[in-house]
Design a protein around this motif. Structure first.
Motif, mmCIF file in Angstrom:
data_model
loop_
_atom_site.group_PDB
_atom_site.id
_atom_site.type_symbol
_atom_site.label_atom_id
_atom_site.label_comp_id
_atom_site.label_asym_id
_atom_site.label_seq_id
_atom_site.Cartn_x
_atom_site.Cartn_y
_atom_site.Cartn_z
ATOM 1 N N LEU A 95 9.462 4.841 31.788
ATOM 2 C CA LEU A 95 10.185 3.864 33.636
ATOM 3 C C LEU A 95 8.683 3.877 33.211
ATOM 4 C CD1 LEU A 95 12.590 5.939 35.534
ATOM 5 C CD2 LEU A 95 12.837 4.476 33.898
ATOM 6 N N TRP A 96 8.669 2.646 34.881
ATOM 7 C CA TRP A 96 7.651 2.103 35.318
ATOM 8 C C TRP A 96 6.320 2.933 35.766
ATOM 9 C CZ3 TRP A 96 6.671 2.489 40.203
ATOM 10 C CH2 TRP A 96 7.967 2.871 41.347
ATOM 11 N N ASN A 97 7.211 4.289 36.409
ATOM 12 C CA ASN A 97 6.059 4.801 37.513
ATOM 13 C C ASN A 97 6.025 6.176 36.614
ATOM 14 O OD1 ASN A 97 8.598 6.158 36.892
ATOM 15 N ND2 ASN A 97 8.638 6.488 39.035
ATOM 16 N N ASP A 98 5.882 6.168 34.683
ATOM 17 C CA ASP A 98 5.449 7.163 33.598
ATOM 18 C C ASP A 98 4.419 6.661 33.839
ATOM 19 O OD1 ASP A 98 4.708 9.014 31.323
ATOM 20 O OD2 ASP A 98 7.358 8.872 31.444
ATOM 21 N N GLU A 103 -3.975 7.910 28.317
ATOM 22 C CA GLU A 103 -4.809 7.519 27.677
ATOM 23 C C GLU A 103 -5.270 6.499 25.986
ATOM 24 O OE1 GLU A 103 -5.125 10.638 24.860
ATOM 25 O OE2 GLU A 103 -5.925 12.652 26.626
ATOM 26 N N GLU A 104 -3.519 5.893 26.621
ATOM 27 C CA GLU A 104 -3.310 5.098 25.370
ATOM 28 C C GLU A 104 -4.075 3.327 25.598
ATOM 29 O OE1 GLU A 104 -1.428 8.618 23.203
ATOM 30 O OE2 GLU A 104 -1.217 7.108 25.924
ATOM 31 N N ALA A 105 -3.559 3.743 27.267
ATOM 32 C CA ALA A 105 -3.572 2.556 28.387
ATOM 33 C C ALA A 105 -5.293 2.416 28.134
ATOM 34 C CB ALA A 105 -3.082 2.913 29.681
ATOM 35 N N ALA A 106 -6.155 3.074 28.337
ATOM 36 C CA ALA A 106 -7.396 2.900 28.315
ATOM 37 C C ALA A 106 -7.978 2.178 26.960
ATOM 38 C CB ALA A 106 -7.292 4.373 28.324
ATOM 39 N N ILE A 121 -5.503 -5.830 34.356
ATOM 40 C CA ILE A 121 -5.525 -4.536 33.374
ATOM 41 C C ILE A 121 -4.042 -3.803 32.782
ATOM 42 C CG2 ILE A 121 -6.108 -1.863 34.309
ATOM 43 C CD1 ILE A 121 -7.604 -2.922 36.548
ATOM 44 N N VAL A 122 -4.300 -3.463 31.705
ATOM 45 C CA VAL A 122 -3.696 -2.369 30.816
ATOM 46 C C VAL A 122 -3.661 -1.182 31.643
ATOM 47 C CG1 VAL A 122 -2.793 -1.595 28.500
ATOM 48 C CG2 VAL A 122 -4.368 -3.658 28.757
ATOM 49 N N PHE A 123 -2.302 -1.500 32.235
ATOM 50 C CA PHE A 123 -1.721 0.011 33.399
ATOM 51 C C PHE A 123 -1.078 0.591 32.312
ATOM 52 C CE2 PHE A 123 -2.500 -3.584 36.376
ATOM 53 C CZ PHE A 123 -3.774 -2.496 37.515
ATOM 54 N N PRO A 124 -1.114 2.183 32.598
ATOM 55 C CA PRO A 124 -0.252 2.931 31.982
ATOM 56 C C PRO A 124 1.106 3.347 32.137
ATOM 57 C CG PRO A 124 -2.161 4.170 33.068
ATOM 58 C CD PRO A 124 -2.243 3.205 33.286
ATOM 59 N N GLY A 125 1.065 2.585 33.433
ATOM 60 C CA GLY A 125 2.942 2.039 33.364
ATOM 61 C C GLY A 125 3.715 1.593 32.300
#
Length: 477
Positions: A95-98, A103-106, A121-125
């Motif tokens: 889900l969106w709030n996971d 690390e993959e987003a960064a 930005i590429v956010f983790p969610g």
């Protein structure tokens, strides 16, 4: 007549409206979230299908659906629903709030083309980093994946048999060229994917398919009911509350908190952690600041304090100057403006005289100051906010709305009783798809009252916001 279906995190809502956009009947079916590890958040897509079927059967029991012409879809964004060759989900939807894919987003965000093409930005969610996480930790599932759908679009697949997404939701995947309103082959290639994994695209007010005859018959709908593209939850809410032109904005106090402003042009500023997405209407965009826990933070505090959230807020009286107690509402990380998946919520400045009411005010003020952060980020990009409407369950708290008006130093309008959220916006989009109507039907609601800033407290709220920001910069575990 038209139906809007809103797939929320905690429940699915179906709303039936008539030709004059008046609510005729509605039904909400609760959903649960699984959190198998800290920072993880998942749902079983089968539960969405079951909830949708139950909601539609309940609507059919309440009203004659024989005159329905269109259905629109709204839903929580960013979820990674991975389908195999048989179109069945291979695992629970992430889900969106996971935040497991931080690390993959960064790693993706360090590639300049992602911000350049998506405007964000590429956010983790977001969806793309989740696929990299699956490729690394669940390689067999990644290898078996043939399609990636957003949550509401998995409902669409069930309703129509077609793989289709629309622009506002697709813009939150980190695979989307937000300015050109199309999938980016370059960004897909950067995550070892290609266009074959992606659904087709339509605008939110366009037809994406027609309802399956067997479902239409079972629910008492006529044949040929069109399914509109719909919108991501916030874009659909924007259509529902009539925020579709530059200068119009709403603040949503739901599970998450959103400050959403419509824009007539594509004007990204990814460095501020502002989200710049397509709107659910053609040739329009929107910007929003997102905080991950708004009413969710208040409900958490209610569980800890052993009291209902409405009882806690109802005892506070009129807005007053923020006290010494400061609350950071980052229970599961934060987006705007920090983009910090690791930060967690905390109280600061507690002393012997801090009581339950003081801590309740601190929770409301903490969310308010997070919204002020988003307001500063949006307006720093040149986004205009001439009119602000409050929606969501938290807007029922006079204290909270008054605090927001004072912290932002802008009047906040409270609509008359009614539903102006994602389900209503989805129903409006269904009307557009079925009739060819345009944005002119997405009018703002009648306003019951306007909450003015407490002018004598604006300086005190500015000082409280400064204490809030200082608390965030302190060392954290």
């Amino acid at each position: 007549m038209y139906i809007g279906i809103d797939l929320g995190t905690s429940g699915l809502k179906a709303l039936l409206i008539d030709e004059r956009q008046r609510a005729v009947a509605e039904e909400t079916i609760p959903l649960t979230v699984q959190r198998p590890r800290d920072g993880w958040s998942e749902q079983d897509p089968a539960s969405w299908i079951a909830a949708c079927g139950e909601a539609m059967r309940a609507l059919a029991a309440k009203a004659d659906l024989g005159a329905v012409r269109g259905i629109g879809l709204s839903g929580h964004m960013h979820g990674a629903t991975l389908l195999g060759a048989d179109d069945h989900p291979l695992r629970p939807c992430i889900l969106w709030n996971d935040t497991r894919a931080h690390e993959e987003a960064a790693a993706l965000d360090s590639d300049p083309q992602f911000r350049q093409i998506t405007g964000n930005i590429v956010f983790p969610g977001f969806t793309a980093p989740k696929l990299l996480w699956v490729a690394k930790h669940e390689p067999d599932i990644f290898a078996a994946t043939r399609k990636v759908l957003l949550p509401k679009d998995y409902l669409r697949l069930w309703l129509t048999g077609r793989h289709v997404a629309e622009m506002s939701d697709a813009a939150g995947t980190a695979w989307f060229d937000t300015g050109r309103r199309c999938w980016s082959e370059a960004l897909l290639e950067a995550t070892t994917m290609d266009l074959s994994y992606m659904p087709d695209l339509v605008e939110g007010s366009e037809v994406s398919g027609t309802l399956r005859p067997d479902l239409a018959k079972g629910w008492g709908l006529p044949e040929g009911v069109v399914i509109a593209g719909g919108g991501g939850d916030n874009a659909a809410s924007g259509v529902g509350v009539g925020v579709v032109k530059a200068g119009q904005a709403f603040v949503s106090l739901g599970t998450s908190g959103v400050l959403f402003a419509a824009s007539d042009a594509y004007q990204p500023d990814s460095a501020s952690a502002v989200h710049t997405f397509c709107h659910a209407l053609p040739d329009t965009w929107h910007q929003m600041g997102v905080i991950l826990a708004a009413a969710d933070a208040l409900n958490w505090w209610g569980r800890v304090a052993g009291a209902d959230a409405s009882a806690l807020t109802g005892a506070l009286g009129p807005v007053r100057a923020p006290g010494r107690a400061v609350f950071l509402p980052y229970l599961g990380g934060e987006r705007t403006p920090h983009n910090d998946a690791a930060v967690r919520g905390s109280f600061h400045g507690l002393d012997h005289v801090t009581d339950r009411d003081a801590m309740t005010r601190a929770v409301l003020e903490g969310v308010t100051f997070a919204i002020r952060d988003s307001y500063d980020a949006l307006t720093s990009t040149g986004t205009r906010i001439d009119r602000l409407i409050a929606v969501g369950g938290g807007s029922k708290s006079d204290y909270w709305v008054g605090a927001i008006a004072t912290a932002l130093n802008i009047p906040v309008e409270i609509p008359q009783a009614g539903d102006f959220g994602g389900a209503f916006g989805a129903a409006r989009l269904a009307m557009m798809a079925a009739t060819g109507a345009g944005a002119e039907i997405a009018t703002p609601p009648d306003i019951a009252r306007t909450v003015e800033p407490a002018g004598d407290l604006t300086e005190a709220f500015a000082e409280g916001h400064a204490r809030y920001r200082a608390a965030y910069t302190k060392p954290r575990n």
